[in-house]
Scaffold this motif. Structure first.
Motif, PDB file in Angstrom:
ATOM      1  N   GLY A 136      -5.849 -10.840  94.533  1.00 31.21           N
ATOM      2  CA  GLY A 136      -4.448 -11.450  94.668  1.00 31.21           C
ATOM      3  C   GLY A 136      -4.004 -10.783  96.197  1.00 31.21           C
ATOM      4  N   GLY A 137      -4.629 -10.475  96.858  1.00 34.69           N
ATOM      5  CA  GLY A 137      -4.440 -10.274  98.352  1.00 34.69           C
ATOM      6  C   GLY A 137      -4.298  -8.690  98.566  1.00 34.69           C
ATOM      7  N   VAL A 138      -4.338  -8.068  97.266  1.00 35.95           N
ATOM      8  CA  VAL A 138      -4.411  -6.532  97.446  1.00 35.95           C
ATOM      9  C   VAL A 138      -5.533  -6.041  97.489  1.00 35.95           C
ATOM     10  CG1 VAL A 138      -3.540  -4.379  96.134  1.00 35.95           C
ATOM     11  CG2 VAL A 138      -2.243  -6.466  96.278  1.00 35.95           C
ATOM     12  N   LYS A 139      -6.039  -5.288  98.516  1.00 34.43           N
ATOM     13  CA  LYS A 139      -7.391  -4.775  98.586  1.00 34.43           C
ATOM     14  C   LYS A 139      -7.530  -3.405  97.906  1.00 34.43           C
ATOM     15  CE  LYS A 139      -8.743  -6.859 103.132  1.00 34.43           C
ATOM     16  NZ  LYS A 139      -9.107  -6.714 104.509  1.00 34.43           N
ATOM     17  N   ILE A 140      -8.601  -3.060  96.972  1.00 33.29           N
ATOM     18  CA  ILE A 140      -8.809  -2.080  95.968  1.00 33.29           C
ATOM     19  C   ILE A 140     -10.045  -1.608  96.612  1.00 33.29           C
ATOM     20  CG2 ILE A 140      -8.810  -1.001  93.786  1.00 33.29           C
ATOM     21  CD1 ILE A 140      -7.094  -3.682  92.924  1.00 33.29           C
ATOM     22  N   SER A 141     -10.011  -0.013  96.753  1.00 28.66           N
ATOM     23  CA  SER A 141     -11.428   0.663  96.884  1.00 28.66           C
ATOM     24  C   SER A 141     -11.810   0.856  95.557  1.00 28.66           C
ATOM     25  CB  SER A 141     -11.285   1.923  97.910  1.00 28.66           C
ATOM     26  OG  SER A 141     -12.439   2.833  97.438  1.00 28.66           O
ATOM     27  N   THR A 142     -13.165   0.650  95.148  1.00 25.25           N
ATOM     28  CA  THR A 142     -13.744   0.921  93.896  1.00 25.25           C
ATOM     29  C   THR A 142     -14.092   2.515  93.834  1.00 25.25           C
ATOM     30  OG1 THR A 142     -15.926   0.728  94.749  1.00 25.25           O
ATOM     31  CG2 THR A 142     -14.755  -1.399  93.568  1.00 25.25           C
ATOM     32  N   MET A 201      -4.583   4.625  77.955  1.00 23.94           N
ATOM     33  CA  MET A 201      -4.200   5.680  79.088  1.00 23.94           C
ATOM     34  C   MET A 201      -4.707   4.888  80.419  1.00 23.94           C
ATOM     35  SD  MET A 201      -5.762   9.253  79.370  1.00 23.94           S
ATOM     36  CE  MET A 201      -7.166   8.812  79.040  1.00 23.94           C
ATOM     37  N   VAL A 202      -5.497   4.131  80.553  1.00 26.17           N
ATOM     38  CA  VAL A 202      -6.275   3.425  81.710  1.00 26.17           C
ATOM     39  C   VAL A 202      -4.958   2.422  82.063  1.00 26.17           C
ATOM     40  CG1 VAL A 202      -7.633   1.811  82.753  1.00 26.17           C
ATOM     41  CG2 VAL A 202      -8.440   3.902  81.420  1.00 26.17           C
ATOM     42  N   ARG A 203      -4.306   1.823  81.067  1.00 26.36           N
ATOM     43  CA  ARG A 203      -3.573   0.910  81.370  1.00 26.36           C
ATOM     44  C   ARG A 203      -2.204   1.346  82.176  1.00 26.36           C
ATOM     45  NH1 ARG A 203      -4.306  -0.983  76.119  1.00 26.36           N
ATOM     46  NH2 ARG A 203      -5.890  -2.779  75.635  1.00 26.36           N
ATOM     47  N   HIS A 204      -1.816   2.500  81.680  1.00 30.21           N
ATOM     48  CA  HIS A 204      -0.754   2.998  82.370  1.00 30.21           C
ATOM     49  C   HIS A 204      -0.521   4.117  82.928  1.00 30.21           C
ATOM     50  CE1 HIS A 204       0.198   1.195  78.165  1.00 30.21           C
ATOM     51  NE2 HIS A 204       1.715   1.063  78.657  1.00 30.21           N
ATOM     52  N   ALA A 205      -1.925   4.562  83.317  1.00 34.52           N
ATOM     53  CA  ALA A 205      -1.902   5.694  84.367  1.00 34.52           C
ATOM     54  C   ALA A 205      -2.126   5.342  85.909  1.00 34.52           C
ATOM     55  CB  ALA A 205      -3.121   6.862  83.834  1.00 34.52           C
ATOM     56  N   LYS A 240      -1.815   2.175  88.920  1.00 33.43           N
ATOM     57  CA  LYS A 240      -1.094   0.957  89.277  1.00 33.43           C
ATOM     58  C   LYS A 240      -1.759  -0.427  88.421  1.00 33.43           C
ATOM     59  CE  LYS A 240      -0.530   2.731  93.910  1.00 33.43           C
ATOM     60  NZ  LYS A 240      -0.692   2.384  95.337  1.00 33.43           N
ATOM     61  N   PRO A 241      -0.406  -1.359  88.110  1.00 35.43           N
ATOM     62  CA  PRO A 241      -0.825  -2.445  87.536  1.00 35.43           C
ATOM     63  C   PRO A 241      -1.986  -3.420  88.236  1.00 35.43           C
ATOM     64  CG  PRO A 241       1.454  -2.005  87.258  1.00 35.43           C
ATOM     65  CD  PRO A 241       0.894  -0.872  88.271  1.00 35.43           C
ATOM     66  N   VAL A 242      -1.839  -3.080  89.342  1.00 31.82           N
ATOM     67  CA  VAL A 242      -2.855  -4.216  90.183  1.00 31.82           C
ATOM     68  C   VAL A 242      -4.331  -3.468  89.945  1.00 31.82           C
ATOM     69  CG1 VAL A 242      -2.504  -3.173  92.300  1.00 31.82           C
ATOM     70  CG2 VAL A 242      -3.229  -5.696  92.244  1.00 31.82           C
ATOM     71  N   GLU A 243      -4.337  -2.251  89.762  1.00 32.99           N
ATOM     72  CA  GLU A 243      -5.520  -1.432  89.734  1.00 32.99           C
ATOM     73  C   GLU A 243      -6.376  -1.539  88.404  1.00 32.99           C
ATOM     74  OE1 GLU A 243      -5.101   1.730  93.488  1.00 32.99           O
ATOM     75  OE2 GLU A 243      -4.764   2.376  91.163  1.00 32.99           O
ATOM     76  N   VAL A 244      -5.648  -1.866  87.387  1.00 27.68           N
ATOM     77  CA  VAL A 244      -6.018  -1.805  86.239  1.00 27.68           C
ATOM     78  C   VAL A 244      -7.405  -2.893  85.865  1.00 27.68           C
ATOM     79  CG1 VAL A 244      -5.886  -2.359  83.600  1.00 27.68           C
ATOM     80  CG2 VAL A 244      -3.793  -1.067  84.998  1.00 27.68           C
ATOM     81  N   PRO A 245      -8.698  -2.329  85.580  1.00 35.04           N
ATOM     82  CA  PRO A 245      -9.863  -3.352  85.425  1.00 35.04           C
ATOM     83  C   PRO A 245      -9.600  -4.307  84.594  1.00 35.04           C
ATOM     84  CG  PRO A 245     -10.062  -0.819  85.437  1.00 35.04           C
ATOM     85  CD  PRO A 245      -8.815  -0.957  85.300  1.00 35.04           C
ATOM     86  N   CYS A 255     -18.678  -6.128  72.051  1.00 32.97           N
ATOM     87  CA  CYS A 255     -18.163  -6.523  73.206  1.00 32.97           C
ATOM     88  C   CYS A 255     -16.621  -5.795  73.345  1.00 32.97           C
ATOM     89  CB  CYS A 255     -17.869  -7.985  73.274  1.00 32.97           C
ATOM     90  SG  CYS A 255     -16.863  -8.824  72.203  1.00 32.97           S
ATOM     91  N   GLU A 256     -16.297  -5.464  74.491  1.00 30.96           N
ATOM     92  CA  GLU A 256     -15.058  -4.656  74.777  1.00 30.96           C
ATOM     93  C   GLU A 256     -14.113  -5.739  75.017  1.00 30.96           C
ATOM     94  OE1 GLU A 256     -16.605  -1.177  74.094  1.00 30.96           O
ATOM     95  OE2 GLU A 256     -14.829  -1.471  74.263  1.00 30.96           O
ATOM     96  N   GLU A 257     -12.965  -5.357  74.739  1.00 34.95           N
ATOM     97  CA  GLU A 257     -11.809  -6.202  74.854  1.00 34.95           C
ATOM     98  C   GLU A 257     -11.552  -6.292  76.322  1.00 34.95           C
ATOM     99  OE1 GLU A 257      -8.551  -5.110  72.420  1.00 34.95           O
ATOM    100  OE2 GLU A 257      -8.056  -3.455  73.697  1.00 34.95           O
ATOM    101  N   LYS A 258     -10.808  -7.255  76.512  1.00 36.53           N
ATOM    102  CA  LYS A 258     -10.337  -7.283  78.004  1.00 36.53           C
ATOM    103  C   LYS A 258      -9.036  -6.725  78.198  1.00 36.53           C
ATOM    104  CE  LYS A 258     -12.724 -11.250  80.036  1.00 36.53           C
ATOM    105  NZ  LYS A 258     -12.571 -12.508  80.816  1.00 36.53           N
ATOM    106  N   THR A 259      -8.637  -6.155  79.135  1.00 37.23           N
ATOM    107  CA  THR A 259      -7.112  -5.467  79.125  1.00 37.23           C
ATOM    108  C   THR A 259      -6.009  -6.470  79.604  1.00 37.23           C
ATOM    109  OG1 THR A 259      -7.335  -4.778  81.334  1.00 37.23           O
ATOM    110  CG2 THR A 259      -8.131  -3.061  79.652  1.00 37.23           C
TER     111      THR A 259
END
Length: 477
Positions: free
Chosen positions: A365-371, A419-423, A425-430, A473-477
């Motif tokens: 969405g225009g935000v660059k994220i380093s893996t 924990m992943v969802r809340h620890a 940034k929202p835009v970084e959540v896989p 299968c793993e649920e999507k976040t």
């Protein structure tokens, strides 16, 4: 034969050799009865290894081996003897990765114009000539290495003897590799990190210990039995070894590692298990050589900090954000300065801060994220033993991320997702989280990203089919 030679004279003599078979012959004449290689229960002195190499060289010459040759060997010793024997007759060996399909091997041979395949299975040796004309080499190349092949058929890159051996005096001084070194390493010699490390020990006249087994307790037994004082393993294997060790081992004085980053937890674990070891993290590339290194004595250091350049190596950051390297120690035929398309920056102390491969960045969405930075953030969370993040192209929603997480023993799966969802940034959540008992590794000890993409494809296919079972299968976040 070499009694009374000064160290400087010895270095000059070794530097004037033309290939690694000649280096082995030189060491075998100097110290024939010293053990060079321990592979599980088998020991080879310098002289014994040289005799195996010469015997195979005679056979390869009789079979008409010449030119640029793929080597497919079942085990570590087979890889090493083949590598040296083909050089002894003037051929240029290219070690194949284990597990390659026949059609992949043929594609490597065809698309790189190679003269044949040397197969080594125990005492059985077979040469399959390709019929392709031998290519001319503009430089005194003695071996080939394979590119990663992540976007197609792996390309063969060639090296001269000096492109590695010329740098051994520098790297060996920093890594403290010498004639007294007993180095443990593990995995295929097609991984240039393993091959370079082994050849550096050969250069110094030390000893290498290895195993064909993926059993860390067995590695520990080998280390203690043979007095290993130096470790070269990728971080993933160091982590596995540290977790499996029965008790601390003070015999190791040096650990050097690369290809992946060391997290604070990994460093603390290594310091506890190897209490006197000097731990070094390096940055390098198959196309180049060693580029930068950092002494990792503080677990709270920036994990992405890869340290300062090795002596004589230049590092700069281009306007495109890529890392450019100036070095005389590189594969043949590339222009310097050269970039392997890694991104990074230099801090005020001249240390390299790694940003990851350019294609590993996610534009969400225009935000660059380093893996790389996202992986480090996930690994720092309690309950997560390891993590890998892959960019996923989605034609409908744009770039997304898939995270593969290894929970600590006893960690609750639902708590990890929460924990992943809340620890972070929202835009970084896989967008996709996959929990695995362990991360798949290839024969070089690196994360097998192809296998992870395959797992992801299977899960996505199951999800589209309406699967709602957590086991499938793993649920999507």
């Amino acid at each position: 034969m070499h009694e009374g030679m000064r160290r400087q004279d010895v270095q000059v003599a070794k530097g004037c050799l033309h290939d690694y078979a000649a280096l082995l012959r030189w060491q075998a004449a100097w110290q024939p009865q010293k053990v060079f290689l321990v592979a599980d229960e088998e020991k080879l002195t310098y002289d014994a290894l040289w005799r195996r190499v010469t015997a195979m060289a005679v056979e390869a010459s009789f079979l008409g081996v010449r030119g640029d040759i793929l080597v497919l060997a079942d085990d570590f010793i087979g890889q090493l003897v083949s590598f040296l024997a083909l050089q002894a007759i003037g051929a240029r060996p290219i070690l194949l990765h284990h597990g390659m399909a026949s059609e992949e091997v043929r594609a490597v041979q065809r698309e790189n114009g190679l003269q044949g395949i040397w197969r080594c299975a125990g005492a059985s040796h077979l040469f399959e000539p390709s019929g392709l004309a031998e290519r001319a080499h503009g430089e005194a190349d003695v071996l080939g290495v394979l590119s990663s092949g992540s976007t197609g058929t792996p390309k063969v890159m060639y090296r001269t003897y000096a492109s590695w051996a010329g740098f051994f005096p520098v790297q060996d001084d920093i890594f403290r590799v010498c004639a007294d070194t007993v180095m443990f390493l593990h995995g295929s010699l097609s991984f240039t990190g393993n091959m370079n490390s082994l050849l550096s020990v050969l250069y110094e006249g030390g000893t290498v210990v290895t195993s064909g087994l993926m059993r860390c307790r067995h590695w520990e037994d080998l280390m203690r039995c043979h007095g290993v004082n130096c470790l070269y393993l990728v971080p993933t294997k160091l982590h596995l070894l540290g977790r499996a060790m029965h008790e601390p081992y003070a015999g190791v004085s040096t650990i050097f590692t690369g290809s992946q980053l060391l997290t604070p937890d990994m460093l603390r674990q290594l310091q506890a298990v190897f209490p006197v070891a000097r731990i070094l993290l390096y940055y390098g590339a198959s196309e180049l050589n060693y580029i930068t290194y950092a002494v990792c004595d503080d677990p709270e250091r920036d994990s992405a900090n890869l340290g300062r350049p090795f002596p004589g190596i230049g590092v700069s950051i281009g306007a495109d954000g890529l890392i450019y390297v100036t070095t005389p120690y590189h594969v043949s035929g590339i222009e310097i300065p050269f970039s392997v398309k890694d991104t990074g920056s230099l801090n005020e102390r001249g240390e390299l801060i790694f940003g990851g491969r350019r294609e590993a960045w996610i534009n969400k969405g225009g935000v660059k994220i380093s893996t790389v930075h996202l992986e480090l953030a996930l690994k720092a969370l309690p309950g997560i033993a390891d993590a890998v993040v892959l960019p996923v192209c989605d034609a409908r929603r744009g770039d997304t991320a898939a995270a593969f997480l290894v929970p600590e023993d006893g960690a609750e799966r639902s708590l990890i997702r929460h924990m992943v969802r809340h620890a972070i940034k929202p835009v970084e959540v896989p967008d996709v989280i996959v929990l695995l008992p362990h991360l798949p590794l290839n024969d070089r000890g690196k994360i097998d990203r192809t296998a992870l993409h395959r797992i992801l494809g299977t899960l996505q296919k199951a999800a589209r089919a309406g699967c709602d079972s957590d086991a499938k299968c793993e649920e999507k976040t």
